[in-house]
Design a protein around this motif. Structure first.
Motif, PDB file in Angstrom:
ATOM      1  N   PRO A   1       0.813  -1.223   0.000  1.00  0.00           N
ATOM      2  CA  PRO A   1       0.000   0.000   0.000  1.00  0.00           C
ATOM      3  C   PRO A   1       0.846   1.274   0.000  1.00  0.00           C
ATOM      4  CG  PRO A   1      -0.885  -1.584   1.569  1.00  0.00           C
ATOM      5  CD  PRO A   1       0.445  -2.105   1.138  1.00  0.00           C
ATOM      6  N   VAL A   2       1.929   1.241   0.766  1.00  0.00           N
ATOM      7  CA  VAL A   2       2.806   2.411   0.864  1.00  0.00           C
ATOM      8  C   VAL A   2       3.628   2.580  -0.414  1.00  0.00           C
ATOM      9  CG1 VAL A   2       4.766   3.363   2.129  1.00  0.00           C
ATOM     10  CG2 VAL A   2       2.925   2.239   3.371  1.00  0.00           C
ATOM     11  N   ALA A   3       4.235   1.488  -0.875  1.00  0.00           N
ATOM     12  CA  ALA A   3       5.072   1.549  -2.073  1.00  0.00           C
ATOM     13  C   ALA A   3       4.253   1.920  -3.307  1.00  0.00           C
ATOM     14  CB  ALA A   3       5.771   0.207  -2.288  1.00  0.00           C
ATOM     15  N   SER A   4       3.043   1.398  -3.405  1.00  0.00           N
ATOM     16  CA  SER A   4       2.179   1.712  -4.547  1.00  0.00           C
ATOM     17  C   SER A   4       1.812   3.195  -4.576  1.00  0.00           C
ATOM     18  CB  SER A   4       0.906   0.864  -4.501  1.00  0.00           C
ATOM     19  OG  SER A   4       1.192  -0.495  -4.710  1.00  0.00           O
ATOM     20  N   LYS A   5       1.515   3.749  -3.409  1.00  0.00           N
ATOM     21  CA  LYS A   5       1.171   5.176  -3.346  1.00  0.00           C
ATOM     22  C   LYS A   5       2.358   6.043  -3.707  1.00  0.00           C
ATOM     23  CE  LYS A   5      -2.549   4.579   0.040  1.00  0.00           C
ATOM     24  NZ  LYS A   5      -2.946   4.693   1.467  1.00  0.00           N
ATOM     25  N   LEU A   6       3.554   5.657  -3.247  1.00  0.00           N
ATOM     26  CA  LEU A   6       4.757   6.410  -3.595  1.00  0.00           C
ATOM     27  C   LEU A   6       5.024   6.332  -5.099  1.00  0.00           C
ATOM     28  CD1 LEU A   6       7.101   5.469  -0.617  1.00  0.00           C
ATOM     29  CD2 LEU A   6       6.350   7.780  -1.225  1.00  0.00           C
ATOM     30  N   GLY A   7       4.896   5.130  -5.652  1.00  0.00           N
ATOM     31  CA  GLY A   7       5.108   4.976  -7.089  1.00  0.00           C
ATOM     32  C   GLY A   7       4.114   5.788  -7.900  1.00  0.00           C
ATOM     33  N   TRP A   8       2.861   5.815  -7.457  1.00  0.00           N
ATOM     34  CA  TRP A   8       1.826   6.580  -8.142  1.00  0.00           C
ATOM     35  C   TRP A   8       2.157   8.074  -8.133  1.00  0.00           C
ATOM     36  CZ3 TRP A   8      -1.718   6.900 -11.598  1.00  0.00           C
ATOM     37  CH2 TRP A   8      -2.699   7.882 -11.555  1.00  0.00           C
ATOM     38  N   GLU A   9       2.548   8.575  -6.978  1.00  0.00           N
ATOM     39  CA  GLU A   9       2.821  10.006  -6.849  1.00  0.00           C
ATOM     40  C   GLU A   9       4.099  10.431  -7.574  1.00  0.00           C
ATOM     41  OE1 GLU A   9       0.970  12.344  -5.702  1.00  0.00           O
ATOM     42  OE2 GLU A   9      -0.591  11.190  -4.707  1.00  0.00           O
ATOM     43  N   ILE A  10       5.162   9.638  -7.419  1.00  0.00           N
ATOM     44  CA  ILE A  10       6.475  10.063  -7.921  1.00  0.00           C
ATOM     45  C   ILE A  10       6.699   9.702  -9.385  1.00  0.00           C
ATOM     46  CG2 ILE A  10       8.970   9.869  -7.550  1.00  0.00           C
ATOM     47  CD1 ILE A  10       8.387   9.159  -4.629  1.00  0.00           C
ATOM     48  N   ILE A  11       6.168   8.550  -9.810  1.00  0.00           N
ATOM     49  CA  ILE A  11       6.461   8.055 -11.163  1.00  0.00           C
ATOM     50  C   ILE A  11       5.280   8.208 -12.109  1.00  0.00           C
ATOM     51  CG2 ILE A  11       7.133   6.034 -12.519  1.00  0.00           C
ATOM     52  CD1 ILE A  11       8.520   4.993  -9.945  1.00  0.00           C
ATOM     53  N   PHE A  12       4.153   7.645 -11.720  1.00  0.00           N
ATOM     54  CA  PHE A  12       3.051   7.535 -12.677  1.00  0.00           C
ATOM     55  C   PHE A  12       2.281   8.841 -12.878  1.00  0.00           C
ATOM     56  CE2 PHE A  12       3.809   3.119 -11.369  1.00  0.00           C
ATOM     57  CZ  PHE A  12       4.035   2.567 -12.622  1.00  0.00           C
ATOM     58  N   LYS A  13       2.100   9.640 -11.837  1.00  0.00           N
ATOM     59  CA  LYS A  13       1.422  10.922 -12.031  1.00  0.00           C
ATOM     60  C   LYS A  13       2.160  11.809 -13.043  1.00  0.00           C
ATOM     61  CE  LYS A  13      -1.601  12.085  -8.132  1.00  0.00           C
ATOM     62  NZ  LYS A  13      -1.792  13.051  -7.028  1.00  0.00           N
ATOM     63  N   PRO A  14       3.482  12.019 -12.891  1.00  0.00           N
ATOM     64  CA  PRO A  14       4.195  12.809 -13.905  1.00  0.00           C
ATOM     65  C   PRO A  14       4.122  12.187 -15.297  1.00  0.00           C
ATOM     66  CG  PRO A  14       5.496  12.636 -11.901  1.00  0.00           C
ATOM     67  CD  PRO A  14       4.346  11.692 -11.736  1.00  0.00           C
ATOM     68  N   MET A  15       4.134  10.857 -15.351  1.00  0.00           N
ATOM     69  CA  MET A  15       4.053  10.156 -16.640  1.00  0.00           C
ATOM     70  C   MET A  15       2.749  10.475 -17.365  1.00  0.00           C
ATOM     71  SD  MET A  15       4.326   6.024 -17.270  1.00  0.00           S
ATOM     72  CE  MET A  15       5.840   5.925 -16.310  1.00  0.00           C
ATOM     73  N   PHE A  16       1.673  10.660 -16.581  1.00  0.00           N
ATOM     74  CA  PHE A  16       0.365  10.941 -17.153  1.00  0.00           C
ATOM     75  C   PHE A  16       0.018  12.432 -17.140  1.00  0.00           C
ATOM     76  CE2 PHE A  16      -0.394   6.484 -15.454  1.00  0.00           C
ATOM     77  CZ  PHE A  16      -0.193   5.884 -16.693  1.00  0.00           C
ATOM     78  N   GLY A  17       1.033  13.270 -16.893  1.00  0.00           N
ATOM     79  CA  GLY A  17       0.817  14.706 -16.931  1.00  0.00           C
ATOM     80  C   GLY A  17       0.084  15.255 -15.727  1.00  0.00           C
ATOM     81  N   MET A  18       0.124  14.522 -14.611  1.00  0.00           N
ATOM     82  CA  MET A  18      -0.545  14.956 -13.387  1.00  0.00           C
ATOM     83  C   MET A  18       0.483  15.513 -12.402  1.00  0.00           C
ATOM     84  SD  MET A  18      -2.959  11.553 -13.146  1.00  0.00           S
ATOM     85  CE  MET A  18      -3.922  12.037 -11.722  1.00  0.00           C
ATOM     86  N   THR A  19       0.005  16.229 -11.403  1.00  0.00           N
ATOM     87  CA  THR A  19       0.895  16.867 -10.430  1.00  0.00           C
ATOM     88  C   THR A  19       1.080  15.992  -9.193  1.00  0.00           C
ATOM     89  OG1 THR A  19       0.151  19.049 -11.152  1.00  0.00           O
ATOM     90  CG2 THR A  19       1.280  18.927  -9.021  1.00  0.00           C
ATOM     91  N   THR A  20       2.326  15.794  -8.805  1.00  0.00           N
ATOM     92  CA  THR A  20       2.646  15.011  -7.611  1.00  0.00           C
ATOM     93  C   THR A  20       2.196  15.745  -6.350  1.00  0.00           C
ATOM     94  OG1 THR A  20       4.538  13.936  -8.659  1.00  0.00           O
ATOM     95  CG2 THR A  20       4.552  14.052  -6.247  1.00  0.00           C
ATOM     96  N   ASP A  21       1.581  15.002  -5.459  1.00  0.00           N
ATOM     97  CA  ASP A  21       1.174  15.539  -4.156  1.00  0.00           C
ATOM     98  C   ASP A  21       2.331  15.316  -3.180  1.00  0.00           C
ATOM     99  OD1 ASP A  21       0.154  16.023  -1.622  1.00  0.00           O
ATOM    100  OD2 ASP A  21      -1.775  15.042  -2.005  1.00  0.00           O
TER     101      ASP A  21
END
Length: 214
Positions: free
Chosen positions: A110-130
């Motif tokens: 749960p923790v690693a997935s949230k970090l990956g989403w925020e740091i890697i995948f959000k920028p990949m999809f043009g979204m802003t990291t929280d």
């Protein structure tokens, strides 16, 4: 045509979890691509394989499964005589490995997935990291890794002296985080660092990473 089919996309960490297990067990399989950008995972025919519309889906003859960890457990047990033994035969050792499989699913993922989403995948999809979410989850990861450091000071692998599903299940999210500043949290703990170097250098994992290349 292989009887075993894995439906999904290489970018999916859950897809990677299933595939590395198949490589470890030396099971022939066919990858059935799912175009997630086009939303194919939310439509037929895929939705008949996984009603939640998430990859991967898995077929072995007339058996259909979803949920990556359930898939890996089936592979490890059904093909127990092939490849790497990923679930111990002895009851007590199997129970210990099962504990750390649960730890990966409920504490690390749960923790690693949230970090990956925020740091890697959000920028990949043009979204802003929280950034607040990053800091919150990195603090949680620190606590998990402190437990891991203690565990790995007593055992080479999470589940015991030999590699098991408890280790393999970590690989996809772990690989993501190693490409970020969070890598320092793994490298600052010597036993965790050695474990990470060991499991990420497996030839089977190299095959999974090769699937990510264009």
């Amino acid at each position: 045509m292989a009887a075993v089919k894995v439906h999904g996309a290489p970018l999916s960490t859950a897809f990677q979890r299933a595939v590395v297990c198949l490589y470890e067990k030396e099971v022939d399989f066919e990858v059935v691509p799912v175009d997630m950008r086009a939303g194919a995972h939310k439509q037929e025919p895929f939705i008949s394989l996984n009603p939640f519309g998430q990859v991967p889906a898995f077929e072995d003859g007339d058996l259909q499964l979803f949920e990556s960890r359930a898939i890996t457990k089936y592979i490890a047990e059904e093909y127990a005589e092939k490849g790497t033994q990923l679930i111990p035969f002895e009851t007590k050792k199997k129970a210990i490995a099962s504990v750390w499989m649960e730890v990966e699913a409920h504490q690390f993922d749960p923790v690693a997935s949230k970090l990956g989403w925020e740091i890697i995948f959000k920028p990949m999809f043009g979204m802003t990291t929280d950034q607040a979410a990053v800091e919150e989850n990195e603090a949680k990861l620190v606590k998990v890794l402190d437990v891991y450091e203690n565990r790995l000071s007593k055992s080479k692998y999470m589940g015991g002296d030999c590699i098991t599903l408890a280790d393999l299940h970590h690989l996809p999210n772990l690989q993501c985080l190693l490409g970020t500043n969070v890598k320092s949290q793994f490298e600052s703990r010597p036993h965790v660092k050695a474990w990470v170097a060991d499991i990420t250098s497996r030839p089977t994992w190299a095959k999974v990473l090769a699937m990510l290349k264009p």
